[in-house]
Design an enzyme around this catalytic site. Sequence first.
Site, PDB file in Angstrom:
ATOM      1  N   ASP A   1       0.870  -1.174   0.000  1.00  0.00           N
ATOM      2  CA  ASP A   1       0.000   0.000   0.000  1.00  0.00           C
ATOM      3  C   ASP A   1       0.911   1.229   0.000  1.00  0.00           C
ATOM      4  O   ASP A   1       1.821   1.325   0.843  1.00  0.00           O
ATOM      5  CB  ASP A   1      -0.866   0.042   1.261  1.00  0.00           C
TER       6      ASP A   1
ATOM      7  N   SER B   1       8.098   4.838   5.255  1.00  0.00           N
ATOM      8  CA  SER B   1       9.157   4.076   4.626  1.00  0.00           C
ATOM      9  C   SER B   1       8.940   4.016   3.124  1.00  0.00           C
ATOM     10  O   SER B   1       7.931   4.487   2.612  1.00  0.00           O
ATOM     11  CB  SER B   1       9.209   2.669   5.226  1.00  0.00           C
TER      12      SER B   1
END
Length: 295
Positions: free
Chosen positions: A108, A248
Amino acid sequence: MKQKYRNGTIAEADSGQDRLLKLFYGHAAGRLLLKPLIHPIVSELAGRLLSSGVSCLLIRPFIRKHHIDMDQFEPVKYKSYNEFFARRIRPGMRPADPDPGHLISPCDSKLTVYPIAEDSRFEIKHTVYTVASLLRDPELARTFTGGYLFLFRLTVDDYHRYIYAADGEKGPTVRIPGVYHTVNPIANDYFPVYRENVREYSILHSPVFGDMVMMEVGAMLVGRIVNHQERAEVVRGQEKGYFQFGGSTVILILKDGTVDVDEDILENSRAGWETIVKMGEKIGEKTGRVAGGFE
């Protein structure tokens, strides 16, 4: 950065995390304040705190702030914030596109795709890289000239586990600890870099897409990368690993003539829009594919 869903709907552009990072990196004074925060000792202490029992106090406020639908995730009593952050989604919530000729999103995220030229530069977590400096391997980097770099940017509200985007044989993991730069915050206005982020990558030898790079980039402060396999035969949709706390980044690098990127993603990327994608959905397909198979 501006963001769109696959149906063309415009999403809210910036999270609070994005605005904070722009404040830090965009001004000399902010970069001066940032320097102690990225020291390894601070990262280690932050990691210990977020893995402790007391960090559970952060979970409910985080869920409320980011409107996270916990019905999507396995029902678990979390022992720390890091355990919550790396939570697992319920089976069936992120099915992988079943066609092996399709390249799928490993996570995602907010996706941007860049064509790779010899002089291409990419901004990843407020640091500018070439493919060679990203991999720290100029010879390997040259083999990807003419191909594509897929930049999957995860923010704190995203699901922080990631999967393999194709079947194949995974090579050994290369671990790059990152470099901390000594910077004059006044002279560094044009190129505001304090560090190269910690990152890991491996080559996936894919029978469909050829040799492709799969890379994970850790975040400021903690952003710990946890990968499950070293050398292994893997299948698309299989979990590769997860991040602990922090926004991230996952990167795929594919060679010239191996993938046709979905046109909506290319158009958005050219126009400076990120495309919101979900783990397992199609983002491209094998170049030269014809009905019923491949040329």
